[in-house]
Design an enzyme around this catalytic site. Structure first.
Site, PDB file in Angstrom:
ATOM      1  N   CYS A  41      55.431  35.185  33.789  1.00 47.40           N
ATOM      2  CA  CYS A  41      56.871  35.352  33.648  1.00 47.40           C
ATOM      3  C   CYS A  41      57.247  36.824  33.548  1.00 47.40           C
ATOM      4  O   CYS A  41      56.476  37.650  33.066  1.00 47.40           O
ATOM      5  CB  CYS A  41      57.350  34.624  32.398  1.00 47.40           C
ATOM      6  SG  CYS A  41      56.882  32.897  32.324  1.00 47.40           S
ATOM      7  N   ARG A  90      54.021  38.736  40.219  1.00 49.11           N
ATOM      8  CA  ARG A  90      53.343  38.139  39.073  1.00 49.11           C
ATOM      9  C   ARG A  90      53.248  36.618  39.194  1.00 49.11           C
ATOM     10  O   ARG A  90      52.479  35.989  38.470  1.00 49.11           O
ATOM     11  CB  ARG A  90      54.099  38.499  37.783  1.00 49.11           C
ATOM     12  CG  ARG A  90      54.101  39.979  37.477  1.00 49.11           C
ATOM     13  CD  ARG A  90      55.092  40.318  36.376  1.00 49.11           C
ATOM     14  NE  ARG A  90      54.661  39.832  35.088  1.00 49.11           N
ATOM     15  CZ  ARG A  90      54.126  40.587  34.134  1.00 49.11           C
ATOM     16  NH1 ARG A  90      53.933  41.877  34.353  1.00 49.11           N
ATOM     17  NH2 ARG A  90      53.787  40.082  32.976  1.00 49.11           N
ATOM     18  N   TRP A 125      57.281  31.145  35.060  1.00 48.63           N
ATOM     19  CA  TRP A 125      56.126  30.363  35.508  1.00 48.63           C
ATOM     20  C   TRP A 125      56.016  29.208  34.522  1.00 48.63           C
ATOM     21  O   TRP A 125      55.779  29.410  33.337  1.00 48.63           O
ATOM     22  CB  TRP A 125      54.882  31.236  35.514  1.00 48.63           C
ATOM     23  CG  TRP A 125      53.673  30.590  36.116  1.00 48.63           C
ATOM     24  CD1 TRP A 125      53.366  30.493  37.449  1.00 48.63           C
ATOM     25  CD2 TRP A 125      52.590  29.974  35.407  1.00 48.63           C
ATOM     26  NE1 TRP A 125      52.169  29.852  37.611  1.00 48.63           N
ATOM     27  CE2 TRP A 125      51.659  29.517  36.384  1.00 48.63           C
ATOM     28  CE3 TRP A 125      52.303  29.758  34.064  1.00 48.63           C
ATOM     29  CZ2 TRP A 125      50.472  28.868  36.047  1.00 48.63           C
ATOM     30  CZ3 TRP A 125      51.128  29.103  33.722  1.00 48.63           C
ATOM     31  CH2 TRP A 125      50.224  28.668  34.713  1.00 48.63           C
ATOM     32  N   ASN A 161      58.964  35.255  27.441  1.00 46.17           N
ATOM     33  CA  ASN A 161      57.615  35.096  27.982  1.00 46.17           C
ATOM     34  C   ASN A 161      56.696  34.659  26.853  1.00 46.17           C
ATOM     35  O   ASN A 161      56.816  35.155  25.731  1.00 46.17           O
ATOM     36  CB  ASN A 161      57.070  36.419  28.537  1.00 46.17           C
ATOM     37  CG  ASN A 161      57.799  36.874  29.778  1.00 46.17           C
ATOM     38  OD1 ASN A 161      58.610  36.153  30.335  1.00 46.17           O
ATOM     39  ND2 ASN A 161      57.505  38.089  30.208  1.00 46.17           N
ATOM     40  N   GLY A 162      55.738  33.780  27.152  1.00 47.06           N
ATOM     41  CA  GLY A 162      54.775  33.369  26.141  1.00 47.06           C
ATOM     42  C   GLY A 162      54.883  31.890  25.835  1.00 47.06           C
ATOM     43  O   GLY A 162      55.552  31.117  26.528  1.00 47.06           O
ATOM     44  N   GLU A 221      33.069  34.432  43.891  1.00 46.56           N
ATOM     45  CA  GLU A 221      34.336  35.094  44.181  1.00 46.56           C
ATOM     46  C   GLU A 221      34.867  34.667  45.548  1.00 46.56           C
ATOM     47  O   GLU A 221      36.071  34.459  45.720  1.00 46.56           O
ATOM     48  CB  GLU A 221      34.156  36.612  44.107  1.00 46.56           C
ATOM     49  CG  GLU A 221      35.358  37.438  44.539  1.00 46.56           C
ATOM     50  CD  GLU A 221      36.598  37.257  43.677  1.00 46.56           C
ATOM     51  OE1 GLU A 221      37.659  37.758  44.084  1.00 46.56           O
ATOM     52  OE2 GLU A 221      36.512  36.606  42.609  1.00 46.56           O
ATOM     53  N   LYS A 227      38.479  32.832  46.189  1.00 42.28           N
ATOM     54  CA  LYS A 227      39.511  33.335  47.096  1.00 42.28           C
ATOM     55  C   LYS A 227      39.967  32.247  48.059  1.00 42.28           C
ATOM     56  O   LYS A 227      41.154  32.090  48.326  1.00 42.28           O
ATOM     57  CB  LYS A 227      38.986  34.538  47.885  1.00 42.28           C
ATOM     58  CG  LYS A 227      38.878  35.812  47.083  1.00 42.28           C
ATOM     59  CD  LYS A 227      40.253  36.342  46.716  1.00 42.28           C
ATOM     60  CE  LYS A 227      40.196  37.202  45.467  1.00 42.28           C
ATOM     61  NZ  LYS A 227      40.037  36.472  44.224  1.00 42.28           N
ATOM     62  N   GLU A 264      42.043  29.601  46.181  1.00 41.69           N
ATOM     63  CA  GLU A 264      43.298  30.147  45.659  1.00 41.69           C
ATOM     64  C   GLU A 264      44.413  30.139  46.696  1.00 41.69           C
ATOM     65  O   GLU A 264      45.549  29.791  46.381  1.00 41.69           O
ATOM     66  CB  GLU A 264      43.095  31.599  45.193  1.00 41.69           C
ATOM     67  CG  GLU A 264      42.554  31.775  43.802  1.00 41.69           C
ATOM     68  CD  GLU A 264      42.454  33.241  43.433  1.00 41.69           C
ATOM     69  OE1 GLU A 264      42.947  33.612  42.358  1.00 41.69           O
ATOM     70  OE2 GLU A 264      41.896  34.042  44.212  1.00 41.69           O
ATOM     71  N   HIS A 323      19.104  20.576  43.818  1.00 38.01           N
ATOM     72  CA  HIS A 323      19.327  19.952  42.514  1.00 38.01           C
ATOM     73  C   HIS A 323      20.691  19.278  42.429  1.00 38.01           C
ATOM     74  O   HIS A 323      21.215  19.090  41.329  1.00 38.01           O
ATOM     75  CB  HIS A 323      19.173  21.002  41.408  1.00 38.01           C
ATOM     76  CG  HIS A 323      17.793  21.581  41.324  1.00 38.01           C
ATOM     77  ND1 HIS A 323      16.723  20.880  40.831  1.00 38.01           N
ATOM     78  CD2 HIS A 323      17.312  22.785  41.714  1.00 38.01           C
ATOM     79  CE1 HIS A 323      15.633  21.625  40.891  1.00 38.01           C
ATOM     80  NE2 HIS A 323      15.971  22.791  41.430  1.00 38.01           N
ATOM     81  N   LYS A 350      50.079  36.108  38.856  1.00 40.05           N
ATOM     82  CA  LYS A 350      49.270  37.316  38.983  1.00 40.05           C
ATOM     83  C   LYS A 350      48.724  37.773  37.645  1.00 40.05           C
ATOM     84  O   LYS A 350      47.544  38.033  37.494  1.00 40.05           O
ATOM     85  CB  LYS A 350      50.122  38.428  39.611  1.00 40.05           C
ATOM     86  CG  LYS A 350      49.394  39.758  39.776  1.00 40.05           C
ATOM     87  CD  LYS A 350      48.226  39.634  40.735  1.00 40.05           C
ATOM     88  CE  LYS A 350      47.479  40.936  40.893  1.00 40.05           C
ATOM     89  NZ  LYS A 350      46.276  40.765  41.722  1.00 40.05           N
TER      90      LYS A 350
END
Length: 603
Positions: free
Chosen positions: A2, A27, A72, A97-98, A476, A480, A483, A499, A598
């Site tokens: 946010c 963000r 968000w 925010n929070g 990673e 990506k 995402e 396995h 973000k």
């Protein structure tokens, strides 16, 4: 996540508020809104579309005092009713925010007092609480209200009865004051005010601030007047332009040679002092490393574990920050606690840092891309990467510059412990100096990767394989892809195939393999044969001298050169490009993937 922007001025501040929201779009958000004081009333516009749509609504608004927000969703779906700003009794306007952990208790109390709730958010609870406590002084009401809140918050609030005043408060979420000429501002990120002011005051935990056009007044959590130093911050006013690129992620992938070169700019020799002058005394006294991070930064820490143990010979643990403080761990005072974050405001990592310090581990180091962040301010030592502002939600250049910083850390620790001779130091510096050019050569592989992406775009699942210090790079790469393309992707150490994961391999399953010419190459080739024997399709990023060749079911792109211990930095770049072009082929929102943010500033 946010974003907050607020202003008190002697001009129409709606354009400033909306422009601030545009600068915070990177963000991540799913709704947005703006509220102003105009002609003795509170007016607002809210949208579940992009800020551009809100801009159309807000153009008819005009006011000297106002607040704005990108949300968000946490409490309540992304709907107009849940979008900020929230009003109470058409008197109080508030953005937040929070996460407020005791919102249910407060909601019941306020309902009993007669307040009617229009949203499912914890934020509306704060607005009604401030209104409930208001007795002709908004500053006093906010101070009383925040004492009732449990959790994390940054808030900005104004009142119909006090038209030239915005009150802000923070606890666990960032908030800065922007200082202007006969106008002042609040924002969750200095970047929101780029081009409006370069003078900022960073609020401490528990601060409450009274922002008026002609003055700023701050008190600490005890209500005592607090002096906070103003500093000049160039907030990247030009860095949010796309230029010739289609997306910020693409731009940031191609900025990596420059970002690496900038991060190396002041590195003329490997020295503990690169991490702060106190490191000269600290590095020789520690006997273990604890790395705390989340997401992509966690994978950079996992890669660094191999360097720190092989180069510096220090036992290293890497912990997911969001899990670390919720288990019984064994603290050790001679541990160096390393926290890694692009923004330096990652809530889980900040909380893990505080927990580690509370356990007596006071030697702390931040590797971060933002000099003014909370993480940098709260650690004993710091190394600032120079990636520049990163807009795309999926991190690219922040990751490679973090790896560079961690490679330097391993060598600096080795030097402090008498384990780095002059010849090895010179070789490491030489390899680092050539790194930007080496990455530039990898970027030239883009046309071949685009061809692969067309095939990947038709898949819904993928496996990524790596061994040794390239296993985190496989992790990673899988992150990506999932995402931004929404393809389900998993990564495994290649030796783990038999396995369990081998059960998933069919002709329809692309298997991406990171294949450097290192000590594990022959083992990796055997694992690749296991895939081929089950009909799997291999997509291999291979060093030139690996003797891995294209064949039926084996697709090979050759890396320009083998780069030894720094190979992970080169091998992650084509994985970034593969994810980007696959997402492009699937038509997803590359820079703003669904459900993601973000900067994760809530737990």
């Amino acid at each position: 996540m946010c974003g907050i922007v607020a202003a008190v001025a002697h001009r129409n501040i709606v354009p400033v508020l909306v422009e601030g929201l545009k600068r915070l779009e990177y963000r991540g958000y799913d709704s947005c809104g703006v509220a102003i004081h105009a002609n003795g009333e509170l007016k607002r516009a809210r949208s579940v579309a992009r800020v551009a749509e809100l801009d159309e609504q807000a153009r008819q608004m005009n006011g000297f005092t106002g607040i704005a927000h990108t949300r968000w969703a946490t409490h309540g779906a992304p709907t107009t009713a849940n979008a900020h700003p929230h009003f109470s009794n058409e008197r109080i306007a508030l953005v937040h925010n929070g996460i407020i952990e005791n919102h249910e208790e407060l909601r019941r109390e306020l309902k009993d007092a007669g307040y009617v709730f229009e949203s499912q958010t914890d934020t509306e609870v704060i607005a009604h609480l401030v209104d409930h406590l208001y007795q002709d002084d908004l500053f006093e009401a906010v101070q009383k209200a925040v004492r009732r809140l449990h959790g994390a918050y940054a808030i900005a609030v104004f009142c119909r009865e006090e038209p030239h005043r915005v009150i802000g408060a923070r606890e666990g979420s960032p908030l800065v004051v922007g200082l202007g000429q006969n106008e002042n501002f609040l924002a969750s990120d200095a970047m929101a005010l780029a081009g409006t002011t370069h003078n900022f005051v960073y609020l401490n935990e528990g601060d409450v601030v009274d922002v008026q056009s002609g003055r700023v007044w701050i008190v600490d959590r005890d209500g005592k007047a607090a002096e906070r130093t103003a500093r000049v911050v160039e907030a990247y006013s030009g860095a949010v332009e796309l230029g010739p690129y289609r997306h910020f992620m693409q731009k940031e992938i191609f900025e990596q040679p420059r970002a690496l070169a900038d991060t190396l700019d002041d590195v003329h020799e490997i020295s503990p002092a690169l991490f702060g002058e106190p490191a000269r005394g600290i590095f020789g006294s520690i006997d273990r490393i604890l790395i705390l991070a989340c997401g992509t930064s966690y994978y950079s820490g996992c890669t660094a574990k191999y360097w720190l143990e092989s180069i510096a010979r220090l036992p290293t643990s890497v912990e997911i920050a969001s899990e670390y403080r919720y288990r019984d761990s064994v603290p050790h005072p001679s541990t160096l606690v390393v926290v890694i974050s692009q923004s330096g405001e990652t809530a889980d990592t900040l909380a893990a840092l505080k927990h580690a310090k509370a356990q007596g581990m006071t030697h702390t180091l931040a590797i971060c891309n933002v000099a003014t962040s909370a993480m940098v301010r709260e650690t004993e030592l710091q190394f600032l990467t120079r990636a520049g502002v990163e807009i795309g939600v999926a991190s690219t250049k922040a990751f490679t510059t973090q790896l560079l910083a961690l490679y330097l850390l391993a060598h600096a620790l080795a030097k402090a412990r008498g384990r780095l001779d002059a010849a090895h130091e010179a070789a490491a510096v030489k390899a680092l100096r050539h790194l930007p050019a080496a990455v530039q050569n990898v970027l030239a592989l883009e046309p071949q990767i685009i061809a692969w992406a067309e095939s990947f775009a038709r898949r819904e699942n993928a496996l990524f394989l790596g061994r040794g210090l390239h296993y985190p790079i496989a992790l990673e790469g899988a992150l990506k892809l999932k995402e931004i393309s929404y393809i389900h992707a998993e990564a495994y150490p290649a030796g783990e195939l038999k396995h369990g994961p081998l059960a998933l391999v069919t002709e329809a399953m692309p298997v991406v393999t990171v294949a450097p010419n290192d000590a594990l190459l022959e083992k990796l080739k055997s694992n690749m044969q296991e895939v081929r024997a089950r009909g799997g399709q291999l997509y291999v990023f291979a060093d030139a001298d690996t003797q891995i060749h294209s064949d039926e079911g084996v697709h090979v792109i050759r890396m320009p050169e083998h780069y030894g211990a720094l190979s992970p930095i080169l091998h992650v770049v084509p994985l970034q490009l593969l994810a980007y072009h696959t997402a492009l082929a699937r038509g997803t929102d590359v820079d703003k993937p669904r459900n993601l943010a973000k900067s994760v500033t809530v737990e």
